[in-house]
Design a protein around this motif. Sequence first.
Motif, short mmCIF file in Angstrom:
data_model
loop_
_atom_site.label_atom_id
_atom_site.label_comp_id
_atom_site.label_asym_id
_atom_site.label_seq_id
_atom_site.Cartn_x
_atom_site.Cartn_y
_atom_site.Cartn_z
N GLN A 236 -7.04 7.65 4.90
CA GLN A 236 -7.77 6.40 4.67
C GLN A 236 -8.13 5.74 6.00
O GLN A 236 -9.26 5.26 6.17
CB GLN A 236 -6.94 5.44 3.83
CG GLN A 236 -6.82 5.84 2.39
CD GLN A 236 -5.95 4.87 1.60
OE1 GLN A 236 -5.61 3.79 2.06
NE2 GLN A 236 -5.56 5.28 0.41
N GLN B 105 0.83 -1.21 0.00
CA GLN B 105 0.00 0.00 0.00
C GLN B 105 0.86 1.26 0.00
O GLN B 105 0.58 2.21 -0.72
CB GLN B 105 -0.96 0.00 1.19
CG GLN B 105 -1.96 1.13 1.16
CD GLN B 105 -2.91 1.05 -0.02
OE1 GLN B 105 -3.24 -0.03 -0.50
NE2 GLN B 105 -3.34 2.18 -0.51
N VAL B 106 1.93 1.27 0.82
CA VAL B 106 2.83 2.43 0.85
C VAL B 106 3.47 2.63 -0.52
O VAL B 106 3.55 3.75 -1.03
CB VAL B 106 3.90 2.26 1.96
CG1 VAL B 106 5.00 3.30 1.82
CG2 VAL B 106 3.26 2.35 3.33
N ALA C 246 2.28 10.59 1.04
CA ALA C 246 1.76 9.23 1.13
C ALA C 246 1.29 8.93 2.56
O ALA C 246 0.23 8.33 2.77
CB ALA C 246 2.81 8.21 0.69
N ASN D 103 -2.00 10.59 3.05
CA ASN D 103 -3.06 9.85 2.35
C ASN D 103 -3.46 8.60 3.12
O ASN D 103 -4.65 8.30 3.27
CB ASN D 103 -2.61 9.46 0.94
CG ASN D 103 -2.59 10.63 -0.01
OD1 ASN D 103 -3.24 11.64 0.22
ND2 ASN D 103 -1.83 10.51 -1.07
N LEU D 104 -2.48 7.85 3.63
CA LEU D 104 -2.78 6.63 4.38
C LEU D 104 -3.47 6.96 5.69
O LEU D 104 -4.41 6.26 6.10
CB LEU D 104 -1.50 5.84 4.62
CG LEU D 104 -0.90 5.22 3.35
CD1 LEU D 104 0.50 4.68 3.63
CD2 LEU D 104 -1.80 4.14 2.79
N LYS E 254 2.27 1.69 -3.45
CA LYS E 254 1.25 2.19 -4.39
C LYS E 254 1.01 3.68 -4.20
O LYS E 254 0.93 4.44 -5.17
CB LYS E 254 -0.07 1.43 -4.20
CG LYS E 254 -0.07 0.04 -4.75
CD LYS E 254 -1.40 -0.64 -4.47
CE LYS E 254 -1.32 -2.12 -4.76
NZ LYS E 254 -2.56 -2.81 -4.37
N GLU E 255 0.89 4.12 -2.94
CA GLU E 255 0.63 5.54 -2.65
C GLU E 255 1.80 6.41 -3.14
O GLU E 255 1.60 7.44 -3.78
CB GLU E 255 0.43 5.76 -1.16
CG GLU E 255 -0.84 5.18 -0.61
CD GLU E 255 -2.09 5.90 -1.06
OE1 GLU E 255 -2.03 7.08 -1.42
OE2 GLU E 255 -3.16 5.27 -1.04
N PRO F 229 -8.14 5.17 -4.39
CA PRO F 229 -7.39 6.24 -5.04
C PRO F 229 -7.88 7.64 -4.67
O PRO F 229 -7.18 8.60 -4.89
CB PRO F 229 -7.61 5.98 -6.54
CG PRO F 229 -8.89 5.23 -6.60
CD PRO F 229 -8.97 4.43 -5.32
N VAL G 239 -5.59 10.34 -2.76
CA VAL G 239 -4.52 10.99 -3.52
C VAL G 239 -5.07 12.23 -4.20
O VAL G 239 -4.49 13.31 -4.15
CB VAL G 239 -3.90 10.02 -4.55
CG1 VAL G 239 -2.94 10.75 -5.47
CG2 VAL G 239 -3.21 8.88 -3.84
N ILE H 20 1.80 9.23 -6.29
CA ILE H 20 2.17 10.63 -6.12
C ILE H 20 3.32 10.98 -7.05
O ILE H 20 3.29 12.01 -7.74
CB ILE H 20 2.53 10.91 -4.64
CG1 ILE H 20 1.27 10.78 -3.78
CG2 ILE H 20 3.17 12.30 -4.49
CD1 ILE H 20 1.54 10.71 -2.29
#
Length: 113
Positions: free
Chosen positions: A62, A31-32, A55, A58-59, A34-35, A74, A77, A39
């Motif tokens: 979430q 996940q990290v 990131a 964003n996490l 992907k984030e 998504p 982001v 970006i």
Amino acid sequence: MKQMEVTIMGQSYLLGCPEGGEAALGQAVSQVDKEMCAIRDGGRVKARERIAVLAALNLAYQLAEGSTLAAAVPAPVAKANDVLAASQTADLPDLAGLMQRLDEALGHDGHLL
């Protein structure tokens, strides 16, 4: 404690992991990654440290919204980019102050945005 080698945005890291926690750590790393890649691929931010801060935000967003690290969402982001754009137009003075404090904390790295 076991050690796992993982890759985030093309860079390898050796992380400590409790026995039996490999799958959970693997999901978190995925996940990290992907984030951070989303970006970076957005093209507005290039510095690895800045990408990592966005990131993390964003996490955290979430998690605050009740999603799990395994869920691919998504929207944060895009929301983070909207908030950052709004802060640059001085619509959100509190966020602008936070960004300034982050810039100061980053020191030699320059400005966050």
